[in-house]
Design a protein around this motif. Structure first.
Motif, short mmCIF file in Angstrom:
data_model
loop_
_atom_site.label_atom_id
_atom_site.label_comp_id
_atom_site.label_asym_id
_atom_site.label_seq_id
_atom_site.Cartn_x
_atom_site.Cartn_y
_atom_site.Cartn_z
N ASP A 61 0.13 3.32 0.63
CA ASP A 61 0.17 1.99 0.05
C ASP A 61 -0.44 1.01 1.03
N SER A 62 -0.28 -0.29 0.76
CA SER A 62 -0.93 -1.29 1.59
C SER A 62 -0.45 -1.25 3.04
N SER A 63 0.79 -0.79 3.28
CA SER A 63 1.29 -0.74 4.65
C SER A 63 0.50 0.25 5.51
N PHE A 64 -0.01 1.31 4.88
CA PHE A 64 -0.81 2.29 5.62
C PHE A 64 -2.08 1.66 6.17
N PHE A 65 -2.59 0.64 5.47
CA PHE A 65 -3.85 0.01 5.85
C PHE A 65 -3.64 -1.30 6.61
N ALA A 66 -2.45 -1.49 7.17
CA ALA A 66 -2.19 -2.72 7.94
C ALA A 66 -3.08 -2.79 9.17
N PHE A 67 -3.29 -1.67 9.82
CA PHE A 67 -4.21 -1.62 10.95
C PHE A 67 -4.81 -0.23 11.01
N LYS A 68 -5.98 -0.14 11.64
CA LYS A 68 -6.72 1.12 11.65
C LYS A 68 -6.16 2.04 12.73
N LYS A 69 -5.74 3.23 12.30
CA LYS A 69 -5.18 4.20 13.22
C LYS A 69 -6.29 4.90 14.00
N PRO A 70 -5.96 5.45 15.17
CA PRO A 70 -6.99 6.13 15.97
C PRO A 70 -7.69 7.26 15.22
#
Length: 377
Positions: free
Chosen positions: A6-15
């Protein structure tokens, strides 16, 4: 199926997302320059697009596709369409908004599977590149994916696939479905912080039929033998996926990417399929170039370490280009294309290889072989 992010997964870009996108970006630029020669329009597809951009402002994979497409068209490149497919309604709205500046971009609502037939039809007239990077392993249907390559045989079309597969997750789901012991992630061996247990996600494929659908058959069950270690099970699954994809793609390669170099277990595997050896050359160099941002399963060759492989493959007369392709097929992502060519030149000067022309400086069509008295390795 779609991903459960969901949108929380895309809050910041993971390594790990940054690693995958680096490879994608490095490949698309030379790819678009190369396929311009085919004289056909191009279709780039992101099968699990997400919102296109992260909450921290970093670009996502569909944004990278659009930026590379725009750059290619600005220098008299091919006409390019980019499709971003997203099932989640909120993410789809964000995708439309975030990429509205790109007039050639289409944000398509729905599951990737719903568009496979449409992509396949488009591939008959368009040079096509499909990127499949789902959040969950359950979103993959290998039989459906391989259908994308059907236009290759039907019309000699150019279709390429870049697939991200979280193999450790799949193996744990498979063991759970078979009611066998599911080993927990071990710190120091794999990425515990980004680990996954069967049942963590609502669409986790813990039933046998679901796992058969993912892999295009039940061959994976033999890979779950109790005689094999967890790492060996992963190796068997990777080999099986490669076999499935190789039935459709003449050129097939993969690489495991780790969270940390010291981990023996890769976090995921990236599989690449194409009809043409030129694509293998480009993807190899893209992967090698991306190593600065990633920890790969294989180590880079030091220049002289590649020599035994070159000499061994040159047991018979081969055009230089075919010899170089043989090296890449046997040692994908271990060295740049230009470095292989450079080592062949060194071996010719040292007398360990001989050319049909008798010259030390040759072109790709000139045949070479190992000097008499040398043994293949």
């Amino acid at each position: 199926m779609g991903h459960k992010a969901d949108s929380s997964f895309f809050a910041f870009k993971k390594p790990w997302s940054r690693r995958k996108d680096t490879i994608l970006a490095y490949y698309l630029e030379p790819y678009l320059a190369k396929v311009r020669r085919l004289g056909r329009p191009v279709l780039l597809v992101d099968g699990f697009a997400g919102p296109g951009k992260y909450g921290d402002g970093e670009t996502g994979s569909p944004s990278i596709m659009c930026e590379k497409a725009r750059s290619a068209m600005e220098v008299a490149g091919p006409t390019v369409e980019v499709w971003g497919i997203e099932r989640d309604a909120a993410l789809h709205r964000s995708l439309e908004s975030n990429l509205s500046e790109f007039h050639f971009f289409k944000a398509l609502s729905g599951a990737f599977d719903d568009y496979v037939a449409r992509i396949r039809g488009k591939a008959k007239t368009h040079t096509t590149f499909v990127y499949v990077d789902p959040f969950s392993a359950s979103a993959i249907d290998l039989n459906r994916l391989t259908q994308l390559a059907a236009p290759i045989a039907e019309t000699k079309a150019s279709v390429e696939l870049l697939l991200n597969f979280n193999t450790p997750i799949f193996v744990r789901c498979a063991l759970a479905a078979l009611k066998r012991h599911v080993p927990p992630p071990v710190a120091g061996e794999e990425d515990v912080g980004e680990s996954y247990e069967p049942g963590d996600s609502g669409d986790s494929p813990v039933d046998l039929d679901g796992l058969d659908q993912i892999t295009g058959g039940n061959w994976w069950r033999d890979a779950m033998s109790e005689r094999l270690s967890f790492g060996e099970k992963i190796d068997q699954v990777v080999a099986g996926i490669e076999r499935q994809l190789r039935q459709r793609f003449a050129e097939m390669c993969w690489v495991g990417i780790k969270a940390k170099q010291e981990h023996p277990i890769p976090k995921y595997h990236m599989f690449f399929g194409s009809r043409h050896p030129d694509a293998l050359e480009l993807m190899n160099d893209a992967m090698v170039k991306a190593r600065g941002a990633s920890d790969f399963e294989v180590d880079m060759f030091a220049s002289q370490e590649i020599d035994p492989l070159i000499i061994g493959l040159a047991a018979r007369w081969l055009p230089r280009r075919e010899l170089m392709l043989g090296v890449v097929r046997r040692a994908f992502c271990r060295c740049f294309w230009k470095d292989i060519r450079g080592r062949i030149e060194v071996l010719l000067k040292q007398g360990q290889l001989v050319s049909e022309s008798g010259k030390k400086r040759i072109n790709d069509e000139t045949r070479v072989k190992q000097a008499d008295g040398l043994r293949a390795v």
